[in-house]
Design an enzyme around this catalytic site. Structure first.
Site, short mmCIF file in Angstrom:
data_model
loop_
_atom_site.label_atom_id
_atom_site.label_comp_id
_atom_site.label_asym_id
_atom_site.label_seq_id
_atom_site.Cartn_x
_atom_site.Cartn_y
_atom_site.Cartn_z
N ASP A 99 7.72 4.96 118.14
CA ASP A 99 7.38 4.45 116.80
C ASP A 99 7.54 2.94 116.67
OD1 ASP A 99 7.19 7.14 116.34
OD2 ASP A 99 8.51 7.16 114.58
N HIS A 252 11.67 4.15 120.01
CA HIS A 252 11.09 3.02 119.27
C HIS A 252 10.61 1.90 120.17
CE1 HIS A 252 13.20 5.22 116.09
NE2 HIS A 252 12.31 4.67 115.27
ZN LIG Z 1 9.61 3.90 112.06
#
Ligand SMILES: [Zn+2]
Length: 284
Positions: A99, A252
């Site tokens: 993400d 991430h």
């Molecule tokens: Zn996020």
């Protein structure tokens, strides 16, 4: 004379008790009723009738509540939203999701994934895609899937209303299309922070756009403000993996998250050693 009448009345009563009410001549009963106040029960019947009438109203009202209670459709479990072959469903498949990118770490992530021959799903931010259009092209060229993770990632902005969520999603879809071509279809969405994914009004926005949203079932916690060590991330990952057959792993892609790249490389090696294969998220 009064005494005689009293005796006669008592005599009649005794006869009544002996023979029983049912045996009394129907013609004789009216006489008895008028004489004895205790027997004047029939007069109470007209009063009882109005009392009896209300109850039937109540039963008709009781069945009414059940129909108006609309039970919302239960949310579809995460794993059921992912297209799998029968072999994948029976076996062990890891779905890595990354993400918040792209970022200056994207090239390192892509190189590592290329080296391990693993395809993942990127949930990108519109504003970061605008800042790094070449990285979006590189992600797509390497065969990874690109999903939408809102434009700003600013909760207050995104979740101000279902309409603002819609604006963020549409904006990001347009940014991706402008980079990869108008034919590129973005059908996956991830709610920033995983918020509002249980709120029917917000979920409806995603559905109305012809998309579906994807949560995760493993979070090694690389999203915090402070950077975690590679070892800490791998340890958290393993503590959650257990015997899970279809982990959907949340990682991430951000400028300061170089340990995420290193930790992910270790996780991939460990998963492979445990017999997992890897795939991107595809809608059924
Ligand atoms: Zn996020």
């Amino acid at each position: 004379m009064k005494k005689l009448l009293l005796i006669f009345t008592i005599g009649l009563f005794t006869a009544l008790l002996l023979f029983g009410c049912n045996n009394i001549d129907p013609n004789a009963s009216p006489q008895m009723i008028t004489e004895s106040p205790t027997m004047s029960l029939p007069t109470a019947t007209p009063e009882q009738t109005p009392e009896v009438t209300p109850p039937p109203v109540e039963p008709t009202e009781t069945p009414v509540p059940p129909p108006p209670t609309p039970t919302p459709a239960p949310p579809v479990p995460l794993i059921n939203k992912i297209k799998m072959t029968a072999e994948q469903r029976a076996g062990k498949v890891a779905y890595i999701t990354i993400d918040d990118g792209p970022s200056r770490n994207t090239p390192a992530l892509l190189a590592m994934l290329r080296g391990k021959n693993v395809k993942v799903t990127f949930f990108v931010l519109g504003r970061n895609a605008e800042a790094h259009p070449q990285y979006i092209k590189d992600i797509a060229a390497d065969g990874h899937v690109i999903g939408n993770h809102s434009y700003s990632h600013v909760y207050k902005q995104i979740y101000a209303s279902p309409d603002t969520l819609r604006e963020e999603i549409v904006h990001t879809n347009n940014v991706i299309k402008n980079i990869l071509g108008q034919d590129y279809q973005v059908t996956l969405f991830r709610f920033p922070g995983g918020l509002k994914q249980s709120d029917p009004a917000y979920v409806q926005v995603v559905t109305d756009l012809g998309m579906d949203f994807y949560a995760w079932n493993i979070d090694p916690k690389d999203s915090g403000g402070s950077k975690s060590t590679t070892e800490a991330l791998v340890a958290k990952f393993n503590s959650q993996l257990g015997s899970m057959k279809h982990p959907v792993i949340l990682m991430h892609d951000a400028a300061n998250k170089d340990t995420s790249v290193q930790a992910l490389a270790v996780m991939i090696d460990q998963l492979r050693a445990k017999g997992y294969s890897f795939d991107v998220i595809t809608r059924p």
